[in-house]
Design a protein around this motif. Structure first.
Motif, short mmCIF file in Angstrom:
data_model
loop_
_atom_site.label_atom_id
_atom_site.label_comp_id
_atom_site.label_asym_id
_atom_site.label_seq_id
_atom_site.Cartn_x
_atom_site.Cartn_y
_atom_site.Cartn_z
N LEU A 293 13.24 28.65 17.98
CA LEU A 293 13.43 30.14 18.22
C LEU A 293 11.56 30.68 17.86
O LEU A 293 11.31 31.43 18.80
CB LEU A 293 13.97 30.75 17.18
N ILE A 294 11.01 30.17 16.84
CA ILE A 294 9.69 30.64 16.68
C ILE A 294 9.04 29.06 17.14
O ILE A 294 8.53 28.43 16.41
CB ILE A 294 9.44 30.69 15.07
N TYR A 295 9.10 29.17 18.57
CA TYR A 295 8.24 27.99 19.15
C TYR A 295 7.02 28.07 19.12
O TYR A 295 6.32 26.82 18.93
CB TYR A 295 8.47 28.22 20.66
N ALA A 296 6.21 28.86 19.06
CA ALA A 296 4.73 29.06 18.89
C ALA A 296 4.41 29.17 17.60
O ALA A 296 3.02 28.96 17.23
CB ALA A 296 4.30 30.15 19.70
N SER A 297 5.21 28.94 16.63
CA SER A 297 4.90 28.87 15.10
C SER A 297 4.42 30.35 14.81
O SER A 297 4.32 31.34 15.43
CB SER A 297 3.78 27.80 14.72
N VAL A 298 4.07 30.31 13.53
CA VAL A 298 3.60 31.80 13.03
C VAL A 298 1.84 31.81 13.12
O VAL A 298 1.56 32.84 12.82
CB VAL A 298 4.17 32.01 11.52
N LEU A 299 1.31 30.70 13.35
CA LEU A 299 -0.06 30.56 13.38
C LEU A 299 -0.82 31.80 14.41
O LEU A 299 -1.85 32.30 13.98
CB LEU A 299 -0.47 29.46 13.97
N PRO A 300 -0.09 32.14 15.50
CA PRO A 300 -0.61 33.23 16.45
C PRO A 300 -1.00 34.58 15.57
O PRO A 300 -1.49 35.52 16.04
CB PRO A 300 0.32 33.28 17.48
N LEU A 464 2.42 35.58 3.70
CA LEU A 464 4.00 35.02 3.23
C LEU A 464 4.53 34.17 4.35
O LEU A 464 5.14 32.96 4.26
CB LEU A 464 4.90 35.87 2.68
N LEU A 465 4.65 34.88 5.55
CA LEU A 465 5.17 34.00 6.72
C LEU A 465 4.44 32.80 7.00
O LEU A 465 5.04 31.79 7.20
CB LEU A 465 5.13 35.01 7.93
N LEU A 466 3.19 33.03 6.94
CA LEU A 466 2.41 31.78 7.28
C LEU A 466 2.55 30.53 6.06
O LEU A 466 2.86 29.35 6.69
CB LEU A 466 0.85 32.08 7.39
N THR A 467 2.83 30.87 4.84
CA THR A 467 3.23 29.81 4.01
C THR A 467 4.19 29.29 4.06
O THR A 467 4.32 28.02 4.20
CB THR A 467 2.73 30.54 2.39
N VAL A 468 5.24 29.97 4.33
CA VAL A 468 6.84 29.43 4.65
C VAL A 468 6.84 28.65 5.75
O VAL A 468 7.27 27.52 5.68
CB VAL A 468 7.81 30.51 4.58
N SER A 469 6.32 29.21 6.86
CA SER A 469 6.37 28.44 8.16
C SER A 469 5.45 27.16 8.11
O SER A 469 5.85 25.96 8.52
CB SER A 469 5.92 29.36 9.32
N ILE A 470 4.15 27.08 7.56
CA ILE A 470 3.22 26.12 7.33
C ILE A 470 4.11 24.89 6.73
O ILE A 470 3.93 23.53 6.70
CB ILE A 470 2.04 26.42 6.97
N THR A 471 4.44 25.43 5.46
CA THR A 471 5.17 24.81 4.48
C THR A 471 6.30 23.84 5.00
O THR A 471 6.49 22.64 4.99
CB THR A 471 5.66 25.07 3.19
N TYR A 472 7.06 24.48 5.91
CA TYR A 472 8.37 23.84 6.69
C TYR A 472 7.68 22.84 7.57
O TYR A 472 8.42 21.66 7.73
CB TYR A 472 9.18 24.82 7.29
N LYS A 473 6.82 23.13 8.51
CA LYS A 473 6.24 22.17 9.43
C LYS A 473 5.59 21.07 8.70
O LYS A 473 5.88 19.93 9.16
CB LYS A 473 5.36 23.02 10.21
N LEU A 474 4.90 21.34 7.49
CA LEU A 474 4.52 20.24 6.84
C LEU A 474 5.48 19.35 6.54
O LEU A 474 5.29 18.02 6.29
CB LEU A 474 3.64 20.69 5.65
N TYR A 475 6.52 19.70 5.97
CA TYR A 475 7.73 18.96 5.46
C TYR A 475 8.15 18.12 6.61
O TYR A 475 8.39 17.05 6.37
CB TYR A 475 8.77 19.88 4.89
N GLU A 476 8.31 18.75 7.89
CA GLU A 476 8.98 17.97 8.84
C GLU A 476 8.01 16.85 9.32
O GLU A 476 8.49 15.71 9.67
CB GLU A 476 9.29 18.80 9.88
N GLU A 477 6.51 17.23 9.21
CA GLU A 477 5.58 16.31 9.73
C GLU A 477 5.58 15.08 8.67
O GLU A 477 5.30 13.89 9.22
CB GLU A 477 4.10 16.85 9.64
N ILE A 478 5.76 15.31 7.31
CA ILE A 478 5.86 14.29 6.40
C ILE A 478 6.93 13.29 6.60
O ILE A 478 6.96 12.02 6.51
CB ILE A 478 5.90 14.84 4.79
#
Length: 495
Positions: A293-300, A464-478
């Motif tokens: 659903l958040i395909y482009a991530s929160v980085l934009p 806050l949005l960036l932190t949660v989303s990036i942490t979640y993606k970091l978990y997936e990458e690990i």
């Protein structure tokens, strides 16, 4: 002769971190990531030599810039983000003429151009900060060194510039040798530090400002701090929700908003459409391509906020340097924030105190002015989030065409469709464009709502949005890295 031929000698010789020649073991990636993170925290605590008084030109945007006021990391990731905005706009308008998907030469030129723009933006960001009076040299230091204040001013500029270049190469090290990206890592570090301080900080004992949530309410319970009224009165309820004395970071509403954003983002990250895939080389091997659903991530969202930040930065420079600036353009208060005029309406809502006129906040502005400002912020974030999400998908090779080529190149196909790139692309076109727009708009809306209701530590909704989303993606990458370490055949299969 095209601009590529002219610029190639410069762009291809830009200093760069060497890429690893082979697979980097997971433990080594963690080591590089941890090392860069420790270096980042160290540099954020190295104060600029010769600095006297300073004013934070970024204000409340500081939490998403991954920088520290008055330190070597003063500009943070601001120049990197601004350079990315310029390149995305130029690339989206097809003014560069670079094919970064298929042409290796254009890929090298694009990376060199991006790095050159970051260097230029670092200088353009540091110059007005130092010479417009935001970072003032200490006269006593200049006198002790036997140099003029202008010489010390130039030395401060050099330090800020070097700090911006250091964070550029630290980001490159993490991207090539570590886990995730340096930008994401620095944002997580900065926001998490502020949140922990906002939760556990006993700052008043140390003379460093307001206490965190736990310290504040411990003082209230033991009678060291009084509420505006009993819990059964409107004033008492307001103190519980918005914090004693209007300190929204320690109110119950901020706690609720923070945990709600955590839950919503994690849920949104898990909502996806999974397209079935099968391997044409290995019989029976199947997989799925997730379109989140958040395909482009929160980085934009960083890009949208960076545009707003630069607009406010220009406004503060005009206010400081233009004595006769008309009132319709902007009227600034003692805190350096726009209180009236165009720059007021363009400034984003950062906390409940910016708009809750019914609770005695709002800065004394008329209700219609506050509502107009909220409407402008919502429009900018929702529309800007969708637009920059589209740009992000195109420039990061996440669009239907680029993704179809990647899937086809890995030997995968969609069962029931022909084994060619165009068939895969047609299926992806049914999902990716729509999900990109919806996800970008949703993230923009959540960012504004989090700002309006407040968050722990005042980290802003975007942070806050960036932190949660990036942490979640970091978990997936690990998790993916660990899977690749356990099964080397999968690494060969997926390249």
């Amino acid at each position: 002769m095209s601009w590529k031929d002219t610029a190639e000698p410069v762009l291809t010789r830009m200093p760069a971190v060497r890429r690893p020649e082979g697979h980097v073991p997971f433990r080594r990636k963690l080591g590089w990531t941890a090392g860069v993170l420790v270096l980042y925290f160290f540099l954020t605590n190295v104060s600029l030599f010769g600095l006297g008084t300073s004013t934070d030109a970024f204000g409340r945007f500081r939490s998403i810039l991954a920088g520290s006021q008055g330190s070597l990391m003063h500009v943070g990731i601001g120049p990197i983000v601004t350079a990315s905005i310029v390149l995305q706009l130029l690339g989206g308008a097809d003014l560069l003429g670079l094919d970064t998907q298929n042409n290796p030469r254009d890929q090298v030129l694009y990376q060199g151009l991006q790095k050159l723009l970051v260097v230029i933006m670092t200088a353009l960001t540091a110059l007005p900060m130092v010479y417009a009076g935001f970072l003032r040299p200490a006269p006593a230091v200049a006198q002790s060194l036997g140099v003029s204040p202008s010489t010390l001013q130039f030395l401060i500029f050099v330090q800020v510039f070097i700090g911006g270049i250091l964070i550029l190469f630290m980001d490159e090290i993490v991207s090539k040798w570590g886990v995730g990206s340096g930008i994401g890592l620095f944002i997580i570090a900065g926001v998490s530090q502020r949140m922990v301080g906002g939760l556990l900080g006993f700052n008043e004992l140390l003379g460093r400002g307001n206490d965190g949530i736990i310290a504040t309410w411990v003082r209230v319970i033991f009678g060291e701090r009084e509420l505006s009224g009993s819990l059964l009165t409107p004033a008492g309820i307001q103190d519980v929700l918005l914090g004693p004395g209007g300190q929204f970071q320690v109110g119950l509403l901020a706690v609720f908003t923070t945990f709600a954003i955590f839950g919503i983002v994690v849920y949104a990250e898990s909502v996806r459409v999974e397209i079935p895939l099968s391997n044409t080389r290995v019989k029976g091997a199947r997989g799925r391509y997730p379109v989140k659903l958040i395909y482009a991530s929160v980085l934009p969202m960083i890009l949208v906020r960076a545009v707003q930040m630069n607009i406010q930065f220009i406004g503060r420079i005009l206010n400081d340097q233009w004595a006769g600036m008309p009132a319709w353009l902007g009227v600034y208060g003692e805190q350096g924030q726009a209180q009236e005029g165009l720059f007021y309406f363009l400034s984003p809502i950062q906390s409940p105190t910016d708009w809750m006129w019914f609770a005695g906040f709002g800065g004394g502005n008329e209700v219609w002015e506050i509502l107009l400002r909220v409407g402008v912020d919502l429009t900018v974030m929702i529309v800007g989030g969708a637009v920059f999400a589209i740009f992000w998908v195109k420039t990061t090779d996440m669009g239907p065409e680029a993704t179809a080529k990647q899937i086809h190149g890995s030997g995968m196909q969609i069962p029931g469709f022909r084994q060619n790139t165009r068939s895969i692309e047609r299926v992806l076109e049914q999902y990716i464009p729509q999900v990109t727009v919806i996800g970008g708009a949703l993230v923009g809306f959540l960012a504004v709502m989090a700002n309006m209701l407040g968050t722990i530590g005042g980290v802003t909704g975007t942070g806050l949005l960036l932190t949660v989303s990036i942490t979640y993606k970091l978990y997936e990458e690990i998790a993916e890295e660990q899977l690749m370490e356990m099964h080397p055949m999968m690494r060969k299969m997926f390249g």
